[in-house]
Scaffold this motif. Sequence first.
Motif, short mmCIF file in Angstrom:
data_model
loop_
_atom_site.label_atom_id
_atom_site.label_comp_id
_atom_site.label_asym_id
_atom_site.label_seq_id
_atom_site.Cartn_x
_atom_site.Cartn_y
_atom_site.Cartn_z
N UNK A 166 0.83 -1.18 0.00
CA UNK A 166 0.00 0.00 0.00
C UNK A 166 0.88 1.25 0.00
N UNK A 167 0.43 2.26 -0.76
CA UNK A 167 1.14 3.54 -0.82
C UNK A 167 0.15 4.65 -0.52
N UNK A 168 0.54 5.58 0.34
CA UNK A 168 -0.31 6.69 0.73
C UNK A 168 0.02 7.91 -0.13
N UNK A 169 -1.03 8.50 -0.69
CA UNK A 169 -0.86 9.70 -1.52
C UNK A 169 -1.73 10.81 -0.96
N UNK A 170 -1.34 12.03 -1.29
CA UNK A 170 -2.11 13.20 -0.89
C UNK A 170 -2.31 14.06 -2.13
N UNK A 171 -3.56 14.45 -2.40
CA UNK A 171 -3.84 15.30 -3.56
C UNK A 171 -4.26 16.67 -3.09
N UNK A 172 -3.88 17.68 -3.84
CA UNK A 172 -4.28 19.04 -3.54
C UNK A 172 -5.66 19.31 -4.14
N UNK A 173 -6.37 20.31 -3.61
CA UNK A 173 -7.68 20.64 -4.16
C UNK A 173 -7.58 20.94 -5.65
N UNK A 174 -8.57 20.42 -6.40
CA UNK A 174 -8.62 20.65 -7.83
C UNK A 174 -7.83 19.66 -8.65
N UNK A 175 -7.00 18.84 -8.00
CA UNK A 175 -6.22 17.85 -8.73
C UNK A 175 -7.00 16.55 -8.81
N UNK A 176 -7.13 16.02 -10.02
CA UNK A 176 -7.94 14.81 -10.22
C UNK A 176 -7.04 13.66 -10.64
N UNK A 177 -7.20 12.54 -9.97
CA UNK A 177 -6.47 11.33 -10.32
C UNK A 177 -7.32 10.52 -11.30
N UNK A 178 -6.76 10.07 -12.42
CA UNK A 178 -7.49 9.29 -13.41
C UNK A 178 -6.80 7.95 -13.60
N UNK A 179 -7.55 6.88 -13.51
CA UNK A 179 -7.06 5.53 -13.75
C UNK A 179 -7.78 5.00 -14.97
N UNK A 180 -7.05 4.33 -15.85
CA UNK A 180 -7.58 3.94 -17.15
C UNK A 180 -7.71 2.43 -17.26
N UNK A 181 -8.86 1.97 -17.80
CA UNK A 181 -9.06 0.59 -18.24
C UNK A 181 -9.66 0.67 -19.65
#
Length: 813
Positions: free
Chosen positions: A14-29
């Motif tokens: 497991x890896x912990x991440x932190x995103x700033x407001x307005x930043x969107x993470x996208x995962x693709x399939x």
Amino acid sequence: MVGYNFLTRQAGKFYLFHTEPGLTLTVLLENLHLQLRLDPQRSAFGIRARHTHGPELQSARVGLRYRRGRQHHHAHRWHAFEISAEIREDSVHGGLRTRRLWFGPDRHGVALEMDFSVSDTHPFLVWRGTVRNDGRKPIRLERIELLNLGFTSFTRLGLQPTPGEAAQGHFRFGTDFPDLAFFSNSWGSWGFSGVCGAGDRLPRTRLGPFTAPMRINPGTPMPTAARHFASDMFAVLGDRRSREAFLVGFLSQKEHFGSIEALTDFLVPALAVWANGDSCVLDPGDSQQTDWACLHFLHLDSPDPLGVYMDAVAREHKISTVGGQARAGWSSWYRYFQDITPGVVRRNLAAAAERDGLPLDLLQIDDGWQATVGDWDRFSSAFDCGVTPLAAEIRAAGLEPGLWLAPFIVQPKSSLYRRHPEWILRNRFGLAVNAGYNWGGFNAALDLSHPEALEHASQTVGTAVHEWGFTFLKLDFLYAGALPGVRRDPKQTRAMLLRKALAALRDAAGGNAHLLGCGVPLGSAVGLFDSLRIGADVAPYWAPRVIKKTTFFKSEPDLPAARNALQNALTRAPMHRRWWVNDPDCVLLRPESDLNPDEIRTIATVAALTGGLMMISDDLAALPEASLRAAESLLPPLDRRPLVMDWFDSRTPSRLRLDLSGPPGTWHLAALFNWEDQEQDLAFHWRDFNLEPGLTYLAREFWTGKVLRMDPVGRVFKSVPAHSCLLLAVRPVGEKPLYLGGDLHISQGLEVTRWVPGPHGLRFRLERPGRVEGGVDLWLPQGHSGEGRLEKRAEGIYHLPVRFTGSLDFEIR
């Protein structure tokens, strides 16, 4: 604003991440057909077709609704989430590539897990949700939202589209101004299924408590406004202009009844898909998983647009073979209704046995043999000796004995209702739940979460098969097992209970019995029934009526009526031989009913061309010779799926095509229908039936026997009567003799078992059961002559009168 913490798991870590407001993470399939983008930070996903300008869904949200105590909660914004690495796994749909997302838990300890999967071999996306209660108190699950585009979530009574953050997400097609339409599939056998277009309103009953319990899933809304629609299990949303569409729905209904709601206004479109929680209890530590949801893109004019989904549902239920051979039979209901006696059964059995040209397989005794609905161990006064002797007589005559039962519904006047009040499904006030109006009163239902009630229903079915000798059972009013109420076991959804109960009936009947389901939610029946009623009851009249009054009831979409029965026989034709054998209900041929000859022909044409059971419900001993010959021409059943050419372009499809082949070659059956209440012109164009243009075609109309030479672009048929149809056997003309058809069988060709054209003439064989008298038509090139029996009708077109028993060999020199 603060950022979001999320975890991702890669290679088991497991890896912990932190995103700033307005930043969107996208995962693709993605696969060859579609591309999926996951946005876990917003609890959303998007999907688009891979080909250019295809449909696209953006920012579809997931979430859930539940009740904790008296407070209702809507969880769709999560402050913690976790994403898995891509998981590869095998399934009944081949290899799947999956991403698993964990959301929550929220402040009450409720968490949501979502699995998104794309197939390596099939052009669809499947996904499902799992709700887990890690809190300290039980919750009642109301809804698991698997897709929400443009609908708010602030009201439990109905979804309303509003602008702003609450209505985020949309879908779009490849045109700027699409002509949107929606295919709605009803919950059970009898409800309306069909397409609603611009300006349409979803057809719905106005009879409320009289009929709604029998036809409407209480978890699916019934919108009243134009362009606002709903559906059960699956739906199709498409653009009639670009001919692009997508299907969204569920592969099964084992865990929950799935609902779809859509708004097709292109300015504010909206779409929602959810699994109904039915307020079932989720105790601390418990979890509940939905059935797989499914979405795939399709072209409206493809030969089999719903086939991908239909086949996926069949695989999900591990269906390998469906229903056995095509069956034809006789039913007592639409001629005698409840006024049935052993004498009536024996009279029709004798008539069927005497008519060797009428190859029936079974004889089914319908409602009326029992003393009261609910008391299946007690017989009416007419059946004082029970039904076992009749089953033996039917089998001795070479037919399969069939019997009607309704094991989940109970009349209040029955002995069972008085003896076992604890078995009756009740509402929160302790009153029996309304199961609908029939048999002159409102009825009750069994609480199938009560083990003794379910055991009683199963024993009833087992007794009918194994003790009375009926190996064909019509099980009716099965929706009663899924009505909302206060059950003994509050931890199961209505779908779970009904599926378990239907499986118990299947086990009680045994694998050799043929089960016909009727009045049953379709998703619950897949894989358990050999055949299934897919539309409203037919009736000896065209439009709905009650006590011979039609004015108020004419618009009812699902009351018994010939018109209503034909609706779903057409729109649900793709289900045949995939999920079960379709039952379009009985064919009525007697001339003394309130159906005119054109309507009788239309009923017979739809029943024949859509395949499925072919049941006759007339007094066989009293039918005139012309009606008996019409019945013989329908048998054996065609048992094939047709192409419904205009399935998405009109509420009731009006064009069918069935491709056939045999010794005389390949030909097409093409049917056109006039559903209007007045005569109208019907146009037959090659493009409407996807036939090759520019060829010279000959067509024989089955009901009139006319042979027509078709123009290069088609033909217009003038003044076709109201509620009538044309049934054409269409063949391209070449240099060899052609069999054009006849009145021996509705296929106009399958009666030919040998066809040998040669340099010196033509030899062919006709085969039909019993004694046959009729005629066939031929197209013969120049230089052919018959044996003096051929009658020339036009240049190259000849009529051959025939009379034979069993088979006839004929030679043309």
